[in-house]
Design an enzyme around this catalytic site. Structure first.
Site, short mmCIF file in Angstrom:
data_model
loop_
_atom_site.label_atom_id
_atom_site.label_comp_id
_atom_site.label_asym_id
_atom_site.label_seq_id
_atom_site.Cartn_x
_atom_site.Cartn_y
_atom_site.Cartn_z
N CYS A 38 0.86 -1.20 0.00
CA CYS A 38 0.00 0.00 0.00
C CYS A 38 0.88 1.24 0.00
O CYS A 38 0.63 2.23 -0.68
CB CYS A 38 -0.88 0.03 1.23
N CYS A 41 2.41 3.10 -3.25
CA CYS A 41 1.63 4.13 -3.95
C CYS A 41 1.24 5.27 -3.01
O CYS A 41 1.35 6.44 -3.35
CB CYS A 41 0.37 3.54 -4.56
N HIS A 42 0.73 4.90 -1.83
CA HIS A 42 0.09 5.89 -0.96
C HIS A 42 1.04 6.50 0.07
O HIS A 42 0.59 7.33 0.88
CB HIS A 42 -1.10 5.27 -0.22
N CYS A 76 -7.80 -2.35 -4.95
CA CYS A 76 -6.38 -2.05 -4.99
C CYS A 76 -5.56 -3.34 -4.98
O CYS A 76 -4.57 -3.45 -5.69
CB CYS A 76 -5.97 -1.19 -3.79
N CYS A 139 -35.98 -0.59 9.41
CA CYS A 139 -34.90 0.04 10.20
C CYS A 139 -35.47 1.24 10.95
O CYS A 139 -35.17 1.47 12.13
CB CYS A 139 -33.77 0.54 9.31
N CYS A 142 -37.24 1.19 14.53
CA CYS A 142 -36.40 1.24 15.74
C CYS A 142 -35.59 2.53 15.77
O CYS A 142 -35.61 3.27 16.75
CB CYS A 142 -35.44 0.06 15.79
N HIS A 143 -34.86 2.78 14.69
CA HIS A 143 -33.81 3.81 14.75
C HIS A 143 -34.33 5.23 14.54
O HIS A 143 -33.63 6.18 14.86
CB HIS A 143 -32.71 3.48 13.74
N ARG A 180 -22.87 -5.74 10.79
CA ARG A 180 -23.82 -5.20 11.76
C ARG A 180 -25.22 -5.11 11.16
O ARG A 180 -26.20 -5.44 11.80
CB ARG A 180 -23.35 -3.80 12.21
N CYS A 184 -28.87 -7.06 12.23
CA CYS A 184 -30.19 -6.48 12.44
C CYS A 184 -31.21 -7.19 11.57
O CYS A 184 -32.32 -7.46 12.00
CB CYS A 184 -30.18 -4.99 12.09
#
Lengths: 223, 110
Positions: A38, A41-42, A76, A139, A142-143, A180, A184
């Site tokens: 990585c 390049c970076h 990449c 979603c 609840c949220h 995550r 749910c």
């Protein structure tokens, strides 16, 4: 979040996610089979990756859809390092992602305001408000309708993905936003979106816009 | 090798009480949980932790602990000791399946 969990997140000597960050730091300069790392390049991640994670998901011109940071890392790997892409939730991938995400800590979440993203955003919002599963819940129910109340002892947050990838105490390990969300979705007994699917990208695009302007706290600790 | 994060104050005054924190990457599999195929996952725990303080005059264990199944994954251990002299702290974790890891940290006492 309880004060104890917050304290754990704020203190780098206690935050278990820092173990993955250290792994990511080592991987950053580890060359692949073709000799490229990585860093070739970076260069220096603290400089080059500053604020990058706060802009994801971003539009990818090749696949013509928004992609997540982990997908970008895999692109990449494929295009520059001639390496095989890592499967979702691979420990190395999470390590890389948390190392990159750490460089944006404290910065405002600023998702790409790209015209090409708007249709994905709209569909993401639809997913968010769509009732799904045997429990027939969206979603939003609840949220949006019940944040701050409790579900099985834990407070319901307002669906602001500010800290991903997270160290989740329930998982006893690191996980991505996709994991995550899938959690749910199986919780309401729906079939979860597949990892790196277009639906997932749409939902993630919408969620990132909800959190726009909030400070990144990745890599976070969550209950 | 598992990754470990060691936090020791690099400088201390003689006689000062210092806090040492060590965090190590380990699954701490209890041996009671079924895996995705329904079979019990074999136990994989860190059983013992110890910290040896070599201050130039003495080299003794200043802290040790026994760990069991109820300890979370990636255990964080925090303890206090008295800075008696410049030297090294050696941390040793031992566990199931021949797991053994040692880390060192230097401390300067003035």
């Amino acid at each position: 979040m309880s004060p104890a969990t917050q304290a754990m997140q704020k203190d780098d000597t206690q935050n278990p996610a820092m173990l993955w960050v250290k792994d990511g730091e080592a991987l950053w300069s580890k060359p692949a089979a073709n000799g490229k790392s990585c860093a070739s390049c970076h260069n220096d991640a603290p400089k080059s990756m500053k604020g990058i994670a706060a802009t994801y998901p971003a539009f990818d011109t090749q696949s013509r859809r928004p992609i997540h940071l982990s997908e970008r890392i895999n692109l990449c790997r494929k295009n520059k390092q001639d390496a095989s892409p890592l499967p979702p939730e691979h420990q190395d991938l999470l390590s890389m992602e948390s190392y990159v995400a750490l460089q944006s800590r404290g910065m405002s979440i600023a998702p790409h305001r790209d015209k090409r993203m708007s249709e994905f955003f709209t569909r993401g919002e639809k997913h968010y408000k769509q009732r799904i599963g045997q429990l027939d819940l969206s979603c939003a129910q609840c949220h949006d309708d019940n944040p701050g109340k409790r579900l099985a002892g834990t407070p319901i947050p307002q669906a602001h993905p500010t800290g991903y990838p997270i160290y989740r105490l329930e998982w006893q390990g690191m996980g991505s936003l996709q994991r995550r969300i899938r959690n749910c979705m199986s919780g309401v007994r729906a079939e979860p979106f597949a990892f790196n699917s277009t639906e997932m990208a749409e939902l993630e695009t919408y969620l990132a816009s909800r959190a726009a302007g909030m400070a990144m706290d990745a890599p976070a600790v969550r209950p | 090798m598992a990754r470990a994060l060691i936090t020791v104050p690099p400088n201390a005054k003689r006689g000062e009480v210092i806090e040492v924190r060590v965090l190590i990457q380990h699954p701490m599999e209890t041996g009671y949980r079924p895996g995705s195929d329904g079979r019990i996952l074999p136990r994989d725990l860190i059983r013992k932790f110890s910290c040896r303080y070599d201050d130039g005059k003495s080299n003794e264990i200043v802290f040790s602990a026994e760990l069991y199944a109820a300890i979370a994954a990636n255990p964080l251990i925090s303890f206090h000791t008295v800075a008696t002299g410049s030297g090294t702290l050696t941390f040793l974790w031992e566990g199931d399946n021949g797991f053994m890891q040692s880390e060192m940290a230097a401390i300067k006492v003035s």
